[in-house]
Motif scaffolding. Structure first.
Motif, PDB file in Angstrom:
ATOM      1  N   GLU A   1       3.887   9.091  -1.011  1.00  0.00           N
ATOM      2  CA  GLU A   1       2.487   9.044  -1.426  1.00  0.00           C
ATOM      3  C   GLU A   1       2.007  10.402  -1.945  1.00  0.00           C
ATOM      4  O   GLU A   1       1.268  10.466  -2.922  1.00  0.00           O
TER       5      GLU A   1
ATOM      6  N   ASP B   1      -2.084  14.398   7.030  1.00  0.00           N
ATOM      7  CA  ASP B   1      -1.639  13.126   6.470  1.00  0.00           C
ATOM      8  C   ASP B   1      -0.434  13.270   5.544  1.00  0.00           C
ATOM      9  O   ASP B   1      -0.593  13.172   4.327  1.00  0.00           O
TER      10      ASP B   1
ATOM     11  N   GLU C   1       0.855  -1.190   0.000  1.00  0.00           N
ATOM     12  CA  GLU C   1       0.000   0.000   0.000  1.00  0.00           C
ATOM     13  C   GLU C   1       0.891   1.240   0.000  1.00  0.00           C
ATOM     14  O   GLU C   1       1.813   1.351   0.806  1.00  0.00           O
TER      15      GLU C   1
HETATM   16  O1  GCW Z   1      -2.046   8.362   4.135  1.00  0.00           O
HETATM   17  C1  GCW Z   1      -3.081   7.461   4.354  1.00  0.00           C
HETATM   18  C2  GCW Z   1      -2.968   6.496   3.247  1.00  0.00           C
HETATM   19  C3  GCW Z   1      -3.510   5.142   3.588  1.00  0.00           C
HETATM   20  C4  GCW Z   1      -2.882   4.698   4.909  1.00  0.00           C
HETATM   21  C5  GCW Z   1      -3.264   5.691   5.984  1.00  0.00           C
HETATM   22  C6  GCW Z   1      -2.642   5.363   7.332  1.00  0.00           C
HETATM   23  C7  GCW Z   1      -2.246   2.501   5.606  1.00  0.00           C
HETATM   24  O2  GCW Z   1      -3.603   7.023   2.105  1.00  0.00           O
HETATM   25  O3  GCW Z   1      -3.183   4.274   2.533  1.00  0.00           O
HETATM   26  O4  GCW Z   1      -3.256   3.390   5.258  1.00  0.00           O
HETATM   27  O5  GCW Z   1      -2.793   6.959   5.617  1.00  0.00           O
HETATM   28  O6  GCW Z   1      -1.633   5.960   7.650  1.00  0.00           O
HETATM   29  O7  GCW Z   1      -3.166   4.543   8.050  1.00  0.00           O
END
Ligand code: GCW
Length: 727
Positions: A418, A390, A192
């Motif tokens: 990401e 995030d 992921e």
């Molecule tokens: O940044 C987001 C991501 C998810 C990730 C989540 C997390 C593992 O898009 O893919 O999941 O954070 O940190 O739990």
């Protein structure tokens, strides 16, 4: 075997010479494919070889334990590559000058250093000259074998960089206890948010087949001092805790152990139901508690030095204690109690937010956790992402840092990019990490930096930790690109000592990865240091955030709206309308500012004082407001988007000039990736300008090129197989 006979005038001669040249050209020994990372051990310049040989040619090192053997093998390999000849391993330092390694227990020569070693702890080391038996010797001494290994990597780093060993006097102690990678690897081999191929772990052939790459992985981590790894995704599959998969994890733990890398697992909170057949996973249920206790016993029987559990609970659909009306502390503590007898820890993630809560998403983790300060067991750390949303290209530091003085907080960075262009964009994350670590929470007055919260020194916590979401896969380069290796490297070096400078770390990395020549190091380091700000410019200038395409997050998507939840859209975050743009998080808006210490809150709350790079994070600002440059906001925004594109072009020029100074295969790939980055930076700029212009109706500032396509074109782009999407 081909035998060549040379006869002058023989026509075959030219042909054979050509063949030979070709063979040399394609010979694997000369092909740099990135696999060796920063551990290439390329020959040092001839002027330096003799000096190093005389200091390092004779080595006295024990070889009884697996780690001791790893130490010797690393030295052999390193010095053979760097100096062109293997060191002589001797039983004693008598005779010539020698490099003497070990612990007071493993080497009688080092017993006198016992007292001096008191300060270096379990993982630290001394690396310095001393007199042994009336002769000068360079020693690497530690309490434990692993410290010696870290010291050897330190020494090899110096030689790779061409640094003189004269007067060396180093005493190193890691500042942070848990220095971990978090792999978001699924059991089916999918990673992921991974952009470096599939998972390194071949679960199907484990435990029978231990791929040599597992050893190389452990070596690379040990070279940085990374001492733990969470093997599986936080979006966890309960099967990781089944007996068959635990045996596979145990095989990896066996490979990693000599390198000081412990194995951890992400725990699925509902595993007692899925694996144990219980009717509930309620943390206060006695059967559930018992199930976790037994599971911990089973794990430790297979992996005696198992590190512990990482848990994502009640976040993005994962099960958790709140499913039973319990708190995050209730959930963490039941796992902590199960691990405590074995010395394991629970890393409980604070990355929680719920779609049914109308509150600003940036505030939710704080609201959920701050009241639980002091409610966690001693072997729990709360793992907090660097910023409140995030892993955006730029965020303010997370308000939980400094706000939970009675709880050790572990910092989570993302190494995989990401939100920063995946593996093809050259974005060195050192400056991002440094900015966060140096941010001042003011929790205990000025100087209460995030680094001091995280290393435990601010509140005198014994437990401390830092995690990086790995950017590692089965791609030959490990990280999906040559420059993404620098992000793994920088994370590891800052985990060891969060007070180091991102620039110094980049310089080490370039010297080892490409060349220690200043003509290479200087321009490449400058390029790396500017690269993060460049990405911010073309993606999310002035505090914009979360304006990516939906789902896979590849490319721009400021128009993203609708769908299952507002806080997964872009319009939720930028709030652009005819008059202005930005998320009002001031006291008169969502009041997220009030989650920071008073001094910080005042600064963020004031549109005149807020750092301009965070302007639109905290304020909704009129398009015509004049910024510090004198330009109105709209003009400044467009200016920055364009500047981002121009700066990628400048990186291309820098890189082009290095042709011939960097080996051709790697030079070629980096150049190609920079072309991709340039085109995508342009795409980001054009799509963003087209979209925001459709909202504000303003003309472009003078001299700015209009986007080449109408907005509808950017909206129509689809990338159904973009890598790394969550699933
Ligand atoms: O940044 C987001 C991501 C998810 C990730 C989540 C997390 C593992 O898009 O893919 O999941 O954070 O940190 O739990």
């Amino acid at each position: 075997m081909l035998t060549l006979t040379w006869r002058r005038g023989d026509g075959r001669c030219a042909f054979l010479a050509g063949m030979l040249a070709l063979l040399c050209y394609i010979s694997p020994a000369s092909a740099e494919d990135g696999y060796d990372l920063w551990l290439r051990y390329a020959p040092v310049g001839s002027s330096k070889v003799e000096g190093y040989r005389s200091a390092l040619g004779n080595v006295v090192a024990p070889d009884r334990t697996p780690t001791q053997r790893v130490v010797r093998e690393e030295l052999r390999r390193g010095l053979a590559g760097l100096l062109g000849s293997e060191p002589r391993f001797r039983a004693s330092p008598a005779g010539d000058a020698a490099l003497v390694l070990g612990t007071p227990a493993s080497s009688p020569w080092l017993a006198p250093l016992r007292h001096e070693l008191e300060g270096v702890g379990e993982e630290g080391y001394l690396l310095r000259w001393t007199r042994l038996d009336g002769r000068d010797a360079l020693v690497i001494a530690a309490h434990r074998d692993i410290g010696v290994l870290y010291g050897v990597f330190h020494l090899l780093r110096l030689v790779q960089a061409g640094v003189s060993l004269d007067g060396l006097d180093v005493s190193e102690v890691p500042r942070i206890k848990l220095r971990l990678l978090n792999h978001w690897d699924n059991l089916d081999g999918y990673v992921e948010r991974g952009y470096a191929g599939g998972s390194l772990w071949d679960w199907h052939t484990l435990p029978g087949w231990e791929d040599p790459r597992y050893t190389d992985y452990a070596r690379a981590n040990a070279s940085l001092g990374i001492n733990g790894t969470v093997l599986n995704n936080v979006n966890a599959n309960a099967l990781s805790f089944s007996p068959a998969y635990l045996r596979k994890a145990a095989a990896l733990a066996d490979v990693f152990r000599p390198y000081g890398v412990r194995v951890y697992l992400s725990a699925r909170f509902s595993a007692p139901m899925e694996l144990g057949g219980l009717a509930t996973a309620d943390p206060l249920d006695p059967d559930v508690r018992q199930w976790w206790r037994e599971k911990a016993r089973e794990i430790y029987a297979l992996i005696p030095d198992f590190g512990g559990f990482l848990v994502k609970a009640n976040s993005e659909g994962q099960p958790g204690p709140q499913d039973y009306g319990r708190t995050h502390a209730d959930g963490a503590n039941v796992l902590a109690d199960a691990l405590a007898p074995h010395g394991g820890v629970v890393m409980w993630r604070a990355f929680v937010y719920a779609h049914d809560v109308p509150e600003d998403r940036a505030k939710q983790a704080y609201n959920e956790f701050v009241g639980l300060d002091g409610a966690f067991r001693d072997n729990v750390v709360v793992q907090v992402k660097n910023g409140p949303i995030d892993f955006q290209p730029r965020e303010p530091f997370h308000p939980l840092f400094g706000a939970m003085p009675r709880t050790p907080l572990m910092l989570e960075f993302q190494i995989t990019k990401e939100y920063l262009g995946f593996a093809t964009h050259l974005v060195y994350l050192g400056p991002l990490y440094e900015e966060v670590l140096r941010a001042d929470t003011h929790a205990r007055g000025a100087g209460s930096t995030v680094a001091r919260v995280v290393d435990g020194s601010l509140e005198s916590h014994a437990l401390s930790g830092i995690a990086g979401v790995a950017n590692i896969g089965d791609d030959r380069t490990w990280s999906g690109s040559h420059f993404d290796q620098a992000n793994w490297y920088a994370f590891g070096r800052l985990a060891w000592n969060p007070y180091q400078s991102a620039r110094d770390i980049a310089a080490e990395w370039v010297a080892m990865t490409f060349s220690p020549a200043q003509e290479v190091v200087r321009p490449v380091v400058d390029m790396m240091m500017a690269s993060r700000e460049t990405a911010v410019d073309y993606m999310t200038p002035l505090g914009l955030h979360h304006v990516i395409a939906r789902g896979h997050h590849y490319g721009p998507g400021p128009w993203v709206d609708g769908g299952p939840r507002a806080d997964w859209t872009s319009v939720y975050y930028h709030r652009a309308d005819r008059d202005g743009i930005g998320f009002d998080r001031t006291a008169s808006g969502s009041d997220a500012v009030s989650q920071y210490a008073a001094d910080v809150a005042r600064e963020f709350n004031d549109v005149e004082r807020v750092p301009e790079p965070l302007l639109l994070w905290f304020h909704h600002v009129r398009w015509d407001r004049r910024l510090r440059s004198g330009r109105p906001l709209w003009d400044e925004l467009v200016h920055r988007y364009t500047r981002g594109v121009r700066n990628v072009e400048a990186m291309q020029v820098t890189w082009r000039r290095l042709e011939g100074r960097v080996d051709a295969p790697r030079h070629r790939q980096v150049a190609a990736f920079l072309r991709i980055q340039r085109d995508e930076a342009q795409w980001w700029r054009d799509a963003s300008v087209a979209y925001f212009q459709s909202i504000n109706g303003l003309p472009l500032p003078a001299g700015e090129a209009p986007p080449p396509h109408p907005l509808a074109y950017y909206l129509s782009l689809q990338f159904p197989y973009a890598p790394g999407d969550g699933r």
